[in-house]
Design a protein around this motif. Structure first.
Motif, PDB file in Angstrom:
ATOM      1  N   LEU A   1      -2.679   7.500  11.872  1.00 23.38           N
ATOM      2  CA  LEU A   1      -4.053   6.016  11.906  1.00 23.38           C
ATOM      3  C   LEU A   1      -3.825   5.806  10.774  1.00 23.38           C
ATOM      4  O   LEU A   1      -3.726   4.545  10.420  1.00 23.38           O
ATOM      5  CB  LEU A   1      -5.173   6.999  11.918  1.00 23.38           C
ATOM      6  CG  LEU A   1      -6.019   7.781  13.073  1.00 23.38           C
ATOM      7  CD1 LEU A   1      -7.165   8.204  12.949  1.00 23.38           C
ATOM      8  CD2 LEU A   1      -6.054   6.560  14.112  1.00 23.38           C
ATOM      9  N   VAL A   2      -3.342   6.456   8.724  1.00 25.17           N
ATOM     10  CA  VAL A   2      -2.793   5.900   8.605  1.00 25.17           C
ATOM     11  C   VAL A   2      -2.248   4.980   8.215  1.00 25.17           C
ATOM     12  O   VAL A   2      -2.097   4.132   7.126  1.00 25.17           O
ATOM     13  CB  VAL A   2      -2.559   7.207   7.195  1.00 25.17           C
ATOM     14  CG1 VAL A   2      -2.523   6.332   5.405  1.00 25.17           C
ATOM     15  CG2 VAL A   2      -3.705   8.141   7.173  1.00 25.17           C
ATOM     16  N   GLU A   3      -0.786   5.229   8.884  1.00 23.56           N
ATOM     17  CA  GLU A   3       0.646   4.997   9.391  1.00 23.56           C
ATOM     18  C   GLU A   3       0.020   3.051   9.601  1.00 23.56           C
ATOM     19  O   GLU A   3       0.232   1.920   9.331  1.00 23.56           O
ATOM     20  CB  GLU A   3       1.014   5.110   9.313  1.00 23.56           C
ATOM     21  CG  GLU A   3       2.890   4.145   9.362  1.00 23.56           C
ATOM     22  CD  GLU A   3       3.649   5.020  10.110  1.00 23.56           C
ATOM     23  OE1 GLU A   3       3.983   6.132   9.813  1.00 23.56           O
ATOM     24  OE2 GLU A   3       4.703   4.242  11.303  1.00 23.56           O
ATOM     25  N   SER A   4      -1.381   2.997  10.708  1.00 27.39           N
ATOM     26  CA  SER A   4      -1.318   1.901  11.172  1.00 27.39           C
ATOM     27  C   SER A   4      -2.090   1.019  10.549  1.00 27.39           C
ATOM     28  O   SER A   4      -2.025  -0.252  10.600  1.00 27.39           O
ATOM     29  CB  SER A   4      -1.436   2.087  13.072  1.00 27.39           C
ATOM     30  OG  SER A   4      -2.903   3.113  12.839  1.00 27.39           O
TER      31      SER A   4
ATOM     32  N   VAL B   1      -6.084  12.948   4.456  1.00 24.58           N
ATOM     33  CA  VAL B   1      -6.164  12.754   5.921  1.00 24.58           C
ATOM     34  C   VAL B   1      -5.828  13.604   6.640  1.00 24.58           C
ATOM     35  O   VAL B   1      -3.764  13.829   5.933  1.00 24.58           O
ATOM     36  CB  VAL B   1      -5.911  11.332   5.739  1.00 24.58           C
ATOM     37  CG1 VAL B   1      -6.506  10.824   6.861  1.00 24.58           C
ATOM     38  CG2 VAL B   1      -6.714  10.431   5.136  1.00 24.58           C
ATOM     39  N   THR B   2      -5.317  14.510   7.582  1.00 23.67           N
ATOM     40  CA  THR B   2      -4.426  14.857   8.091  1.00 23.67           C
ATOM     41  C   THR B   2      -4.095  13.921   9.375  1.00 23.67           C
ATOM     42  O   THR B   2      -2.720  14.266   9.499  1.00 23.67           O
ATOM     43  CB  THR B   2      -5.168  15.691   9.309  1.00 23.67           C
ATOM     44  OG1 THR B   2      -6.534  15.796   9.630  1.00 23.67           O
ATOM     45  CG2 THR B   2      -5.378  17.218   8.584  1.00 23.67           C
ATOM     46  N   GLU B   3      -3.880  13.017  10.017  1.00 24.37           N
ATOM     47  CA  GLU B   3      -3.419  11.915  10.644  1.00 24.37           C
ATOM     48  C   GLU B   3      -3.027  11.132  10.067  1.00 24.37           C
ATOM     49  O   GLU B   3      -3.576  10.377  10.289  1.00 24.37           O
ATOM     50  CB  GLU B   3      -5.151  11.505  11.846  1.00 24.37           C
ATOM     51  CG  GLU B   3      -4.852  11.362  13.045  1.00 24.37           C
ATOM     52  CD  GLU B   3      -4.218  12.169  13.975  1.00 24.37           C
ATOM     53  OE1 GLU B   3      -2.774  11.945  14.236  1.00 24.37           O
ATOM     54  OE2 GLU B   3      -4.695  13.187  14.541  1.00 24.37           O
TER      55      GLU B   3
ATOM     56  N   GLU C   1       6.830   6.951   5.241  1.00 25.73           N
ATOM     57  CA  GLU C   1       6.677   7.821   3.767  1.00 25.73           C
ATOM     58  C   GLU C   1       5.751   7.128   2.781  1.00 25.73           C
ATOM     59  O   GLU C   1       4.734   7.943   2.705  1.00 25.73           O
ATOM     60  CB  GLU C   1       8.157   7.674   2.957  1.00 25.73           C
ATOM     61  CG  GLU C   1       7.825   8.671   1.214  1.00 25.73           C
ATOM     62  CD  GLU C   1       8.100  10.023   1.121  1.00 25.73           C
ATOM     63  OE1 GLU C   1       7.811  10.695   2.002  1.00 25.73           O
ATOM     64  OE2 GLU C   1       7.071  10.213   0.059  1.00 25.73           O
ATOM     65  N   ARG C   2       5.259   5.342   3.412  1.00 25.60           N
ATOM     66  CA  ARG C   2       4.087   5.595   1.775  1.00 25.60           C
ATOM     67  C   ARG C   2       2.866   6.178   3.047  1.00 25.60           C
ATOM     68  O   ARG C   2       1.417   6.715   1.585  1.00 25.60           O
ATOM     69  CB  ARG C   2       3.920   4.246   2.402  1.00 25.60           C
ATOM     70  CG  ARG C   2       4.910   3.538   1.372  1.00 25.60           C
ATOM     71  CD  ARG C   2       4.828   2.299   1.079  1.00 25.60           C
ATOM     72  NE  ARG C   2       5.465   1.203   2.363  1.00 25.60           N
ATOM     73  CZ  ARG C   2       4.738   0.586   3.298  1.00 25.60           C
ATOM     74  NH1 ARG C   2       3.403  -0.274   3.058  1.00 25.60           N
ATOM     75  NH2 ARG C   2       4.984  -0.476   3.953  1.00 25.60           N
TER      76      ARG C   2
ATOM     77  N   VAL D   1       0.480  -1.641  -0.271  1.00 26.83           N
ATOM     78  CA  VAL D   1      -0.191   0.713  -0.496  1.00 26.83           C
ATOM     79  C   VAL D   1       1.021   1.533  -0.538  1.00 26.83           C
ATOM     80  O   VAL D   1       1.495   1.723   0.638  1.00 26.83           O
ATOM     81  CB  VAL D   1      -0.932   0.316   1.209  1.00 26.83           C
ATOM     82  CG1 VAL D   1      -1.961   0.998   1.244  1.00 26.83           C
ATOM     83  CG2 VAL D   1      -1.891  -1.712   1.627  1.00 26.83           C
ATOM     84  N   GLY D   2       0.278   2.090  -1.043  1.00 27.44           N
ATOM     85  CA  GLY D   2       0.985   3.876  -1.020  1.00 27.44           C
ATOM     86  C   GLY D   2       2.784   3.562  -1.429  1.00 27.44           C
ATOM     87  O   GLY D   2       3.369   4.429  -1.622  1.00 27.44           O
TER      88      GLY D   2
END
Ligand code: DC
Length: 236
Positions: free
Chosen positions: A177-180, A172-174, A161-162, A25-26
């Motif tokens: 959360l995206v990383e987890s 998305v600002t958080e 970075e992803r 992902v990413g």
């Protein structure tokens, strides 16, 4: 009859040229695939969108997502269509936005881990990209779906970075959360029993943490042109 069968396999191999892009992902797969379409005039198949669309079909039916057979049955009965502008339709309905929503994102790794679901979708991917030139992005394209791809690329980048790229793309600002969420899907996609995410032995690897997307696209474009020339030279 066996000789007839062999003949048809050889024909389809020469009729289709696949540029396979796999990675987590990413890693930039979709952006790069989009740029390759513009530069090379080839057709794109985003298999992640395919897994997402059938996941939406399963979600809407409200069945147990752990039941592989029921999921595969729903997948078999679903009609997914792609336009080259990125529009995805499920049974005729435009679901382009909905398949990127949280419900689908949370469920897609579970549905795509079912062997029965993958069997249906691998067959469909090979049917869609059965002739012409394709850039196909996903997790198992170079390893399982198109093991004879003309060029296999494995894209990766470090997780921070992803997450940064994905958060920017989805506004998305958080970022934590995206990383987890990315970490959860990385584990699930790469540890599943059937067709886990992994790099094909003959893939060209791009670690893009410190490379711009344009640089990666430039290098892939050059490699693809070289491979096409070699192929045309070999056939001529
Ligand atoms: O590329 P994406 O994040 O939109 O993909 C969504 C999910 O679909 C991903 O977490 C794993 C699954 N997938 C897969 O199992 N095999 C593929 N070839 C493409 C996607």
């Amino acid at each position: 009859m066996p000789s007839l069968l062999r003949c048809s396999v050889t024909m389809s191999e020469t009729l289709v040229s696949v540029l396979a892009i796999d990675g987590p992902v990413g890693a930039g797969k979709s952006t790069i695939a989009g740029q390759l379409v513009d530069r090379l005039g080839i057709t794109r198949l985003d298999t992640g969108a395919l897994y997402r669309a059938v996941t939406l079909a399963v979600f809407r039916e409200g069945v147990d997502p752990a039941d592989a057979e029921i999921c595969a049955k729903i997948v078999q009965q679903s009609q997914v269509e792609f336009d080259q502008d990125g529009t995805v339709r499920l049974n005729g309905e435009d679901v382009t936005r909905e398949i990127r929503g949280a419900d689908v994102t949370c469920l897609v790794s579970q549905i795509s881990a079912h062997r029965e679901v993958r069997q249906v979708l691998v067959h469909l991917q090979r049917r869609i990209a059965s002739s012409g030139e394709w850039v196909v992005e996903g997790r198992d394209i170079g390893t399982v779906v198109f093991p004879d791809a003309l060029l296999k690329v494995y894209l990766t980048a470090d997780i921070a970075e992803r997450a940064r790229r994905r958060a920017e793309q989805d506004s998305v600002t958080e970022q934590s959360l995206v990383e987890s969420e990315i970490r959860r899907r990385d584990i699930s996609d790469s540890t599943r029993i059937v067709s886990p995410l992994r790099q094909a032995e003959d893939a060209v690897v791009f670690e893009s943490t410190f490379l711009s997307i344009d640089e990666v696209t430039d290098r892939i474009t050059r490699l693809w042109k070289e491979r096409c020339e070699q192929k045309d030279g070999g056939e001529g």
